[in-house]
Write an enzyme that holds these catalytic residues in place. Structure first.
Site, PDB file in Angstrom:
ATOM      1  N   SER A  20      -9.930  -0.764   6.966  1.00 24.59           N
ATOM      2  CA  SER A  20      -9.367  -0.632   5.620  1.00 24.59           C
ATOM      3  C   SER A  20      -8.648  -1.847   5.067  1.00 24.59           C
ATOM      4  O   SER A  20      -8.317  -1.858   3.879  1.00 24.59           O
ATOM      5  CB  SER A  20      -8.413   0.551   5.569  1.00 24.59           C
ATOM      6  N   LYS A  77       0.854  -1.205   0.000  1.00 25.60           N
ATOM      7  CA  LYS A  77       0.000   0.000   0.000  1.00 25.60           C
ATOM      8  C   LYS A  77       0.880   1.242   0.000  1.00 25.60           C
ATOM      9  O   LYS A  77       1.889   1.291   0.705  1.00 25.60           O
ATOM     10  CB  LYS A  77      -0.893  -0.050   1.237  1.00 25.60           C
ATOM     11  N   SER A 120      -9.790   1.572   2.724  1.00 32.11           N
ATOM     12  CA  SER A 120      -8.927   2.333   1.856  1.00 32.11           C
ATOM     13  C   SER A 120      -7.858   1.482   1.161  1.00 32.11           C
ATOM     14  O   SER A 120      -7.258   1.938   0.183  1.00 32.11           O
ATOM     15  CB  SER A 120      -8.217   3.431   2.661  1.00 32.11           C
TER      16      SER A 120
END
Ligand code: GLN
Length: 481
Positions: free
Chosen positions: A179, A80, A155
């Site tokens: 997330s 990420k 996210s």
């Protein structure tokens, strides 16, 4: 897609050790898959072809010398883009950090590099990890691998999609209020948020420091266990990290659930839950009961207060953490300004997107002297109640199962005009971060529109082993769908 990418980490690692394939070949295949899939998937913000091939070459040397220390050696993965990678752009999907190249690696990257893992690239997210759909990225809109018209969740949408599209074998995400688990559920992959403190946050760009944790997303439970035991551990650079020398999460996964007490909190199965999801999750619970688990009805009545408390606490912390982006120390600076204050204002106005601004304003408001007691202090009191409620429920049960999300993945654009609707997607996940507990989302079927459903397995503090074991047992009896 090549069948290779259906393999588990255990299987692919065997192939590497037996020299049926080299890490360089495997990495090339991952890069090919990325080139083929990305025009639709849009999961990656940066593909590091050269570095990845160099890492793969090194991994092959380690494998040839027979000194491979880790099951992850030579296996391609994605990270990420809010996790700092030395010399590789780390944007947080924000214009503010569009050109930011960290001079250091996050603690988790040091560990993965130590294991000779191969990072093929950095993946998309909601700007600064604020959101539930990855639509808040400044750069692109990632798609759901099961339906290109739908969001992958957020996210960590890029982390879930890159695994779901079989571009990589596993990925790292971060979870402040759901997330990792929510996008895992939407994309039909496994995602685990560790206990707060199990994994160092050093080098994770801070959103809400008392809630943030890094964790794995993968195709199956055992793969998550392998990644977790690689990245866990105390780090003097994160004072909240704890000693986990006994971090062995993968052994003993097959021991079953006989006699294990699993709590089902009735508040998580109320009227706002999509009936198809309710059915799938309860079917999974029944399957575990057949395996010998004892199912216990419990109540977690603070659920209604978790969402407001989460959005107050996380926004308060975000407003403080994001104060550092002032156009001086990091990132974007406006081109034209009249004064220092004007430069701050314009840099932040132009550098941040709407959702980030919304959180900063909300956070600044709840921390302001006139409202602090009414909002922030109250939310902290609710936090204590939620923590106590979980601790006392865990005297009755060993694990708790709920749905991960109340709905299936929604269509791109469906909720962008209604932030409250978007926040409601987090209803079942945020209380876990508030209480600092570990939880994992495991796929447990599909809805009639063929979208994946996830069940959330919640454990006691630092009892990742139990939830991994429950998830693993379920995976063995689940079959395919
Ligand atoms: N969707 C939640 C939020 O927007 C959770 C985000 C996260 O876990 N990073 O705050």
């Amino acid at each position: 897609m090549s069948d290779l990418f259906q393999c588990s980490v255990r299987e692919i690692s065997e192939k590497l050790k037996k020299k049926e394939i080299s890490s360089v070949e495997l990495t090339q295949k991952s890069l090919e898959q990325i080139h083929k899939t990305e025009p639709q998937a849009e999961a990656f913000l940066t593909v590091c072809e050269e570095q990845a091939l160099a890492q793969a070459k090194k991994a092959d040397e380690v494998l040839a010398a027979g000194t491979a220390q880790s099951i992850l050696t030579g296996i391609p993965m994605a990270v990420k883009d809010n996790i700092c990678t030395k010399g590789i752009r780390t944007t947080c999907a924000s214009r503010m950090l569009e050109h930011f190249i960290p001079p250091y690696d996050a603690a988790v990257m040091e560990k993965l590099n130590g294991a000779n893992a191969v990072m093929v690239g950095k993946v998309n997210l909601d700007e600064f990890a604020m959101g539930s759909s990855t639509e808040n990225s400044y750069f692109k809109k990632t798609k759901n691998p099961h339906d290109l018209t739908r969001v992958p969740g957020g996210s960590s949408g890029g982390s879930a999609a890159s695994v779901g599209f079989h571009e990589v074998f596993y990925s790292l995400g971060s979870d402040t209020g759901g997330s990792i688990r929510q996008p895992a559920a939407y994309c039909g992959v496994v995602g685990l948020k560790p206990t707060y403190g199990l994994v160092s946050r050093y080098g994770l760009v801070a959103f809400a420091s008392s809630l943030d944790q890094i964790g794995p997303l993968a195709n199956n439970v055992e793969d998550c266990a392998f990644v977790l035991e690689t990245i866990a551990g105390k780090d003097p650079r994160d004072a909240t990290s704890v000693d986990s020398r006994k971090a062995d999460f993968s052994s003993g996964l097959g021991k079953g659930v006989k006699g294990l007490r699993i709590g089902i909190p009735k508040e998580y199965f109320g009227s706002s839950l999509n009936p198809e999801i309710k059915e799938k999750v309860l079917n999974a619970v029944k399957a575990l009961e057949k395996e010998g688990a004892e199912i216990v009805d419990i109540s977690l009545k603070e659920l209604d207060y978790a969402l407001p408390a989460y959005y107050i606490i996380s926004s308060a912390e975000a407003s403080s953490n994001l104060a550092r982006y002032d156009g001086v120390k990091y990132g974007y600076r406006a081109q034209e300004f009249d004064s220092l204050i004007d430069m701050y204002r314009k840099s932040r106005t132009e550098g941040f997107g709407d959702e980030v601004k919304r959180r900063i304003m909300l956070g600044t408001y709840v921390l302001s002297s006139g409202y602090y007691d009414a909002y922030y202090k109250k939310a902290q009191q609710v936090r204590t109640l939620i923590q106590q409620s979980f601790v006392s429920r865990f005297e009755q049960v060993d694990a708790i199962i709920t749905p991960t999300v109340p709905n299936e993945a929604f269509r791109i654009g469906e909720k962008t005009d209604n932030p409250t609707q978007m926040y409601l997607e987090d209803i079942y996940t945020v209380s876990i971060n508030i209480a600092g507990l570990p939880a994992m989302s495991v796929p447990c079927g599909k809805t009639s529109s063929n979208m994946p459903v996830g069940m959330q397995i919640i454990g006691k503090h630092f009892d990742e082993k139990t939830i991994l074991n429950v998830g693993y047992t379920y995976e063995q009896i689940r079959g395919t769908f």
